[in-house]
Scaffold this active site. Structure first.
Site, PDB file in Angstrom:
ATOM      1  N   SER A   1      15.232  20.786 -14.255  1.00  0.00           N
ATOM      2  CA  SER A   1      14.132  21.260 -13.706  1.00  0.00           C
ATOM      3  C   SER A   1      14.862  23.060 -15.091  1.00  0.00           C
ATOM      4  O   SER A   1      16.100  23.500 -14.680  1.00  0.00           O
ATOM      5  CB  SER A   1      14.139  21.878 -12.725  1.00  0.00           C
ATOM      6  OG  SER A   1      12.746  23.225 -13.449  1.00  0.00           O
TER       7      SER A   1
ATOM      8  N   HIS B   1       0.803  -1.283   0.250  1.00  0.00           N
ATOM      9  CA  HIS B   1      -0.026   0.079  -0.255  1.00  0.00           C
ATOM     10  C   HIS B   1       1.032   0.837   0.010  1.00  0.00           C
ATOM     11  O   HIS B   1       0.173   2.351   0.366  1.00  0.00           O
ATOM     12  CB  HIS B   1      -1.118   0.298   1.076  1.00  0.00           C
ATOM     13  CG  HIS B   1      -1.742  -1.110   1.356  1.00  0.00           C
ATOM     14  ND1 HIS B   1      -3.023  -1.701   0.908  1.00  0.00           N
ATOM     15  CD2 HIS B   1      -1.004  -2.363   2.445  1.00  0.00           C
ATOM     16  CE1 HIS B   1      -3.408  -2.668   1.146  1.00  0.00           C
ATOM     17  NE2 HIS B   1      -2.498  -3.334   1.545  1.00  0.00           N
TER      18      HIS B   1
END
Ligand code: ARG
Length: 504
Positions: A274, A153
């Site tokens: 970036s 999970h």
């Protein structure tokens, strides 16, 4: 426009209409196979006394002169099949060239050519999957003792090792290889001789054609042979399963390399930054692979939809699914190449103990059951309550004291447990916990080492099988070329030619 097919049943047509239905561009990759099929067909026709040796020699001379690397995309032909026949006819005239297509059709020819190309592509792809397995083994060998959190999970669950994690992908890719290898057997069957749908009244030898083209057998029913593409869909379904395995790996690596997880350090050359945020290290190669895998799954669906409810026999819809197969293979092949290079460069960040906090809780419950005879469900309750208490006090499992455990166990189950400090310590130590998980397939270094050795052997067998198949295909191709050259110099009437000859 295919000159050979106009001016009889049909008048002329317009270029844009021809371009709309043409498969010429996608056919580029079939050129070599189509030329081979034509050579084999002529050789077989001599052996079966359908054409005489003089004619065959001329046809083969023309076929031998075709440059199989030529760019056919700008040619004035409807598809690669007409391209080859037109070139041969131009070279030897229509009297002789006109017999090249005796007893065959573009329908059996295209199905055969796709299978031949797919055979090669499959061998290459399976080899790449095996290479990826090699990369996985190389990294796993270095990380048999490197403890990382295993997740369920997306929450830290139990400690495992990086080697154990990587081996899970070795096994998944192994099933992909098994499936593809099984599909390969069904791809490796020759439709030649099925004609347009009803075979032919010429006394051709379909087995001989299969043999000349390196196929294991003949697709017997002629209608099935030309109208079925389930071999393509089968490969695409195997590749879709492989693609899903690839996305699981890429997704894990993307998550694990994020600052939030901090498990993996990605190699710089497979990352980008970036244009605005100078601190960024973005996992762009993995993102592109993750996205490309959807083309593979999407290709399966498009093919299935095109085939759904098609009537029996050849329909031009079938032409439209062939390029999807090639795109699928290209996506898989380029993505696998990236992973083969990336995986060996993966580094494990020094996993902070925060990440592993509480991942050993299950082992504490196990010890309460094994050594202190507490029923497992009660042990699970006691440890759950202990964790709740520790989290509230901003402490970790290793801060547990015998007194705390006793008070929690008395509170939640009425059992005043007296657990030794030593037992608590070893349960809170991820290294010791991993070592204790030594059942078959578990993460203990001892078991992972055994598993690594066994997998290295499996890999050796795959690679040997693949190189044997590559050799077999090359040999078949060499033998065909030898015959095409021999027959191109023979100049008698009918004979058994060089039937039965083998080049080695
Ligand atoms: N270009 C076709 C294909 O790629 C070959 C067979 C065409 N047959 C036909 N009758 N038009 O599937």
């Amino acid at each position: 426009m295919s000159r050979l097919l106009r001016g009889a049943r049909l008048g002329s047509t317009k270029k844009d209409i021809v371009d709309f239905v043409s498969s010429l561009e996608a056919d580029q990759r079939l050129l070599e196979s189509v030329v081979k099929i034509n050579k084999a067909h002529v050789v077989m026709m001599v052996d079966c006394k359908i054409v005489d040796q003089n004619k065959a020699a001329k046809l083969l001379n023309a076929l031998n002169r075709i440059d199989v690397n030529a760019d056919i995309t700008k040619a004035d032909s409807e598809d690669v099949h007409m391209y080859v026949e037109e070139i041969v006819t131009e070279s030897v005239g229509s009297e002789i060239g006109g017999d090249l297509h005796i007893g065959k059709s573009r329908n059996d020819q295209v199905a055969t050519a796709i299978r031949m190309k797919l055979r090669e592509d499959l061998v290459e792809l399976i080899f790449k999957l095996a290479e990826l397995q090699s990369s996985i083994l190389t990294v796993a060998e270095k990380h048999v003792g490197t403890v990382v959190p295993g997740y369920t999970h997306t929450q830290p669950a139990q400690p495992i090792t990086f080697a154990h994690y990587l081996l899970s992908f070795f096994d998944a890719f192994n099933r992909d290889i098994e499936r593809l290898t099984e599909s390969y057997e069904r791809v490796n069957q020759s439709p030649m001789g099925a004609g347009a749908l009803a075979a032919t009244s010429f006394p051709i030898d379909r087995e001989r054609m299969a043999e000349l083209l390196g196929f294991k057998g003949v697709m017997e029913n002629s209608l099935d042979a030309v109208g079925s593409r389930d071999f393509m869909l089968e490969v695409q379904s195997c590749l879709t399963l492989a693609a899903l395995n690839v996305t699981r790996l890429t997704e894990d690596l993307i998550l694990w390399s994020s600052l939030a997880f901090g498990v993996i350090d990605l190699p710089d050359e497979f990352s980008s930054t970036s244009s605005m945020m100078p601190q960024k290290k973005n996992p762009e190669v993995l993102e592109v692979i993750r996205a490309r895998m959807s083309h593979v799954a999407g290709g399966f669906l498009t093919t299935a939809m095109a085939m759904k409810s098609l009537p029996s026999g050849y329909n031009l819809d079938l032409q439209e699914i062939t390029p999807i197969l090639w795109e699928t293979i290209e996506c898989m092949s380029s993505s696998l190449s990236m992973l083969i290079a990336l995986v060996p460069l993966l580094k494990i960040s020094s996993v902070s103990s925060n990440l592993l906090d509480f991942t050993t809780s299950t082992e504490l419950a196990n010890v309460l059951t094994r050594k202190y005879k507490v029923p497992f469900r009660s042990a699970h309750r006691i440890v759950g309550a202990l964790v709740e208490e520790l989290v509230r006090q901003k402490q970790s499992l290793s801060d547990t004291t015998s007194e705390l455990l006793e008070s929690v166990s008395t509170r939640v189950s009425g059992i005043p447990l007296k657990v030794s400090a030593e037992d608590i310590r070893s349960c809170a130590d991820p290294v010791q916990v991993v070592e204790a998980h030594k059942v078959k397939g578990g993460p203990s270094p001892e078991e992972v080492k055994r598993s690594l050795e066994a997998r290295a052997q499996v890999l050796g067998i795959w690679k040997e099988t693949l190189s044997k198949e590559t050799d077999r295909l090359r040999k078949a191709s060499d033998e065909l070329q030898f015959l095409a050259e021999q027959y191109s110099t023979l100049s008698h009437g009918y004979s058994q030619g060089l039937r039965g000859w083998k080049s080695t």
